[in-house]
Design a protein around this motif. Structure first.
Motif, PDB file in Angstrom:
ATOM      1  N   ARG A 505       0.837  -1.196   0.000  1.00 18.91           N
ATOM      2  CA  ARG A 505       0.000   0.000   0.000  1.00 18.91           C
ATOM      3  C   ARG A 505       0.878   1.255   0.000  1.00 18.91           C
ATOM      4  N   ASN A 506       1.918   1.234   0.815  1.00 23.82           N
ATOM      5  CA  ASN A 506       2.817   2.383   0.860  1.00 23.82           C
ATOM      6  C   ASN A 506       3.534   2.573  -0.477  1.00 23.82           C
ATOM      7  N   GLN A 507       3.931   1.474  -1.105  1.00 28.27           N
ATOM      8  CA  GLN A 507       4.603   1.574  -2.392  1.00 28.27           C
ATOM      9  C   GLN A 507       3.667   2.133  -3.455  1.00 28.27           C
ATOM     10  N   THR A 508       2.404   1.757  -3.392  1.00 29.21           N
ATOM     11  CA  THR A 508       1.409   2.298  -4.325  1.00 29.21           C
ATOM     12  C   THR A 508       1.315   3.803  -4.170  1.00 29.21           C
ATOM     13  N   TRP A 509       1.309   4.270  -2.920  1.00 28.45           N
ATOM     14  CA  TRP A 509       1.234   5.714  -2.681  1.00 28.45           C
ATOM     15  C   TRP A 509       2.435   6.435  -3.292  1.00 28.45           C
ATOM     16  N   LEU A 510       3.623   5.879  -3.114  1.00 26.90           N
ATOM     17  CA  LEU A 510       4.824   6.507  -3.665  1.00 26.90           C
ATOM     18  C   LEU A 510       4.780   6.547  -5.189  1.00 26.90           C
ATOM     19  N   GLU A 511       4.249   5.504  -5.807  1.00 29.54           N
ATOM     20  CA  GLU A 511       4.146   5.491  -7.264  1.00 29.54           C
ATOM     21  C   GLU A 511       3.156   6.536  -7.762  1.00 29.54           C
ATOM     22  N   LEU A 512       2.058   6.715  -7.037  1.00 33.92           N
ATOM     23  CA  LEU A 512       1.078   7.727  -7.427  1.00 33.92           C
ATOM     24  C   LEU A 512       1.626   9.134  -7.228  1.00 33.92           C
ATOM     25  N   GLU A 513       2.518   9.296  -6.260  1.00 34.33           N
ATOM     26  CA  GLU A 513       3.165  10.603  -6.078  1.00 34.33           C
ATOM     27  C   GLU A 513       3.919  11.002  -7.348  1.00 34.33           C
ATOM     28  N   ILE A 520       7.353  16.309  -5.320  1.00 36.90           N
ATOM     29  CA  ILE A 520       7.422  16.010  -3.893  1.00 36.90           C
ATOM     30  C   ILE A 520       8.646  15.146  -3.574  1.00 36.90           C
ATOM     31  N   ASP A 521       9.403  15.551  -2.545  1.00 36.52           N
ATOM     32  CA  ASP A 521      10.544  14.778  -2.046  1.00 36.52           C
ATOM     33  C   ASP A 521      10.370  14.646  -0.529  1.00 36.52           C
ATOM     34  N   TYR A 522      10.150  13.404  -0.057  1.00 31.61           N
ATOM     35  CA  TYR A 522       9.918  13.174   1.365  1.00 31.61           C
ATOM     36  C   TYR A 522      11.212  13.083   2.172  1.00 31.61           C
ATOM     37  N   GLU A 523      12.345  13.092   1.466  1.00 34.80           N
ATOM     38  CA  GLU A 523      13.644  12.977   2.119  1.00 34.80           C
ATOM     39  C   GLU A 523      13.646  11.745   3.033  1.00 34.80           C
ATOM     40  N   ASP A 524      14.087  11.901   4.288  1.00 43.15           N
ATOM     41  CA  ASP A 524      14.135  10.748   5.188  1.00 43.15           C
ATOM     42  C   ASP A 524      13.203  10.921   6.374  1.00 43.15           C
ATOM     43  N   LEU A 525      12.143  11.672   6.205  1.00 46.14           N
ATOM     44  CA  LEU A 525      11.235  11.955   7.307  1.00 46.14           C
ATOM     45  C   LEU A 525      10.493  10.698   7.758  1.00 46.14           C
TER      46      LEU A 525
END
Length: 621
Positions: A505-513, A520-525
């Motif tokens: 699910r998390n990987q799907t979110w990153l792909e949609l980003e 968007i860059d989430y860095e290491d947050l």
């Protein structure tokens, strides 16, 4: 949510099948997700304004409104008698009278549900209303089942042609949708779903974080997420992300249970997955997944490039080489526009604004303020987000929010007040409850358009930084749409593939980003970097598929705004006509009747994007 628009658009209790009503809490309801479609939407306000507030009488204050626990057995008995009247009627008029009596019965029930919900969200630690919340969760499916029997009786009536002539055909379209929403076999699943969403809301509402030696409710981090100091912003995002990261397993487990629960409901109703049932529960009566996908496709193709340019301008403006997630909310190097003055000053300016906007809004705002029908200050134990609901017995809307010192505080008085104004107008038209409000994208058009149509009065709130606010508000409204589409597509994938693991699910979110927000860059947050940002979006847990409505409504708001720049008076009249139709027309009919383009109509998004890009070019800071 730390996203500006999802926060300030925290929600109306919007319309549902069978009844339209105003009560589906997208900000997270401990009462109604997705049940209580009937007991909260059987409203037809016919009570005397002298008794319950209005032009001729004293407005009853929110604190004076009495709550009485709905007696399930008595409601069952009363509903059964009315059902028998409908079934044994020898004329259409007898059925009409019985149905209107049923609506009258339901007004008190719905008002008590709304009172309990509002008071529970104001203080989730209140043991009395927490218990009432649990009780109402439990009885909701039984009330829905009773309402469905009434609907089926009307749909199968031998007098249906006469009933359609009296009530309109759209009522029966909505009823047909509503009877597809449940059956007795899924009542236990619905009760379980309510408990899970209640658990999520309670967890979120309990969020307290340590910040600079203080313990703060999570919403009070808002100003620091857009602080001009980049180090402060990053630290605030880290604190926020850490709170979610520390509850990773609990959040994953809750969502997994919700997906599997809803999937089981959908399959029990004869569908492959939950999606058709989810659409029905949103009362969508003129468009479906095909139109939704077409809209998202336009956004990805025609608006994402426009927003990418806006984000590039933002990066240059605030002096960073590349945007990180903690830069996302800062639109100006010296900080975003903030309202000038205290919460009391903001509320006073709001009253002045609506006094000057039109005679209709003057009457409305006086009613709202006289009844103390707002609770807007953030405090410990208060549920996150914002919403608008109504107490139909008193024809009274109610606004809930969490002021945090940002421009979002002003947006409450435009966005949520747009919902409240629409209800206030519709409640005085004598519509059936099922025709009181349109479907959700129509309701969000009420609120988002009000944000733009009040532009001439923004100076009352922002003074010398008004121009900054207007540019930020415009850019923000564009930036939000791809995010909202991403939330919608994410949910479609989740229910198409309910077997996905938390990591998938998390990987799907990153792909949609990458598709919708490539900047968007989430860095290491914490939480963000592993793709768990979606767990902060309450709608994903609480109100499946209720998010694209914001996006479609935003394109409508843009159209009203662009029209107002040519002729403000004519644009207001169109808006008032749109609002005053309530739910007597489908969204498509409301849009075309106002002379606007449907959001999923080919070319609509490209045209809006070009017009707003031109406005941005012609209106520099």
């Amino acid at each position: 949510s730390e996203n500006r628009r999802p926060f300030r658009g925290g929600g109306l209790f919007a319309p549902f099948p069978s009844g339209g009503g105003w009560r589906k809490a997208r900000a997270g309801s401990s009462l109604f997700l997705p049940l209580v479609l009937y007991c909260l939407s059987w409203m037809n306000s016919t009570i005397s304004p002298r008794r319950h507030g209005g032009k001729k009488g004293k407005t009853m204050k929110f604190t004076e409104m009495p709550y009485t626990r709905p007696d399930l057995e008595k409601i069952k008995a009363d509903s059964t008698r009315l059902l028998e009247r409908i079934q044994s009627a020898s004329s259409a008029q007898e059925q009409i009278d019985a149905y209107l009596a049923y609506e009258e019965l339901s007004k008190e029930i719905g008002t008590n549900f709304s009172l309990a919900y509002a008071r529970h969200t104001i203080d989730t630690r209140d043991e009395f209303y927490e218990k009432e919340s649990d009780y109402l969760d439990e009885i909701g499916p039984a009330l829905q089942e009773m309402g469905q029997k009434i609907d089926l009786a009307l749909l199968g009536s031998k007098f249906r042609p006469q009933l359609e002539e009296r009530f309109g055909t759209l009522l029966f379209t909505n009823l047909e949708i509503s009877v597809r929403c449940m059956k007795p076999e899924i009542m236990e699943l619905m009760q379980e779903e309510n408990k899970l969403t209640s658990e999520y809301q309670k967890l979120y509402a309990s969020a307290m974080v340590e910040w600079r030696g203080e313990t703060l409710p999570l919403p009070k981090l808002g100003p620091f997420l857009q602080d001009p100091d980049r180090a402060v912003r990053k630290a605030a995002y880290e604190v926020r992300g850490r709170w979610f990261e520390e509850r990773r397993e609990q959040l994953d487990e809750l969502y997994d249970k919700l997906v599997k629960n809803r999937t089981a409901q959908g399959r029990a109703m004869g569908y492959e997955n939950y999606i058709p049932l989810g659409y029905d529960r949103l009362g969508r009566n003129c468009w479906g997944p095909k139109e939704c996908a077409a809209f998202r496709g336009q956004i990805a193709a025609d608006l994402v490039p426009v927003v990418a340019r806006v984000k590039d301008d933002q990066a240059k403006r605030i002096g960073v080489d590349s945007l990180k997630i903690y830069d996302d909310l800062l639109l100006f190097p010296d900080g975003n526009a903030k309202p000038q003055g205290s919460p009391d000053d903001i509320l006073a300016a709001g009253k002045e604004m609506y006094h000057e906007l039109s005679p209709e809004t003057k009457e409305f705002i006086d009613f709202l303020y006289d009844g103390e029908l707002l609770d807007v200050l953030s405090k410990e134990g208060k549920a996150p987000g914002g919403y608008c609901t109504s107490f139909d017995l008193y024809k009274a809307p109610f606004i809930f929010s969490n002021f945090n010192g940002t421009s979002g505080d002003v947006d409450v008085l435009t966005h949520e007040a747009g919902h409240a104004f629409a209800f206030y107008r519709a409640a005085r038209k004598g519509y059936l409850s099922s025709l009181m409000s349109p479907t959700m994208e129509g309701c969000e058009t009420h609120s988002m358009s009000m944000e733009f149509l009040t532009a001439p009065w923004h100076e009352k709130f922002f003074g010398p930084v008004t121009r900054k606010y207007e540019i930020g508000h415009c850019e923000d409204s564009l930036i939000f749409i791809p995010y909202g589409c991403m939330v919608d597509e994410f949910q479609h994938i989740m229910y198409e593939k309910p077997e996905l693991t938390p990591e998938q699910r998390n990987q799907t979110w990153l792909e949609l980003e990458k598709k919708y927000r490539p900047w968007i860059d989430y860095e290491d947050l914490p939480s963000y970097s592993r793709g768990a940002r979606w767990q902060q979006q309450t709608h994903i847990y609480m109100s499946p598929f209720y998010y694209i409505d914001y996006c479609m409504a935003q394109t409508m708001a843009h159209q009203f705004w662009l029209a107002s720049m040519t002729d403000r008076e004519a644009a207001w009249k169109k808006y008032l006509a749109f609002v005053d139709q309530g739910g007597t027309k489908t969204f498509e009919d409301l849009v075309t009747g106002a002379g606007m383009k449907l959001p999923y109509e080919a070319g609509c998004i490209k045209e809006i994007g070009a017009a707003i890009s031109k406005w941005i070019d012609e209106n520099p800071l």
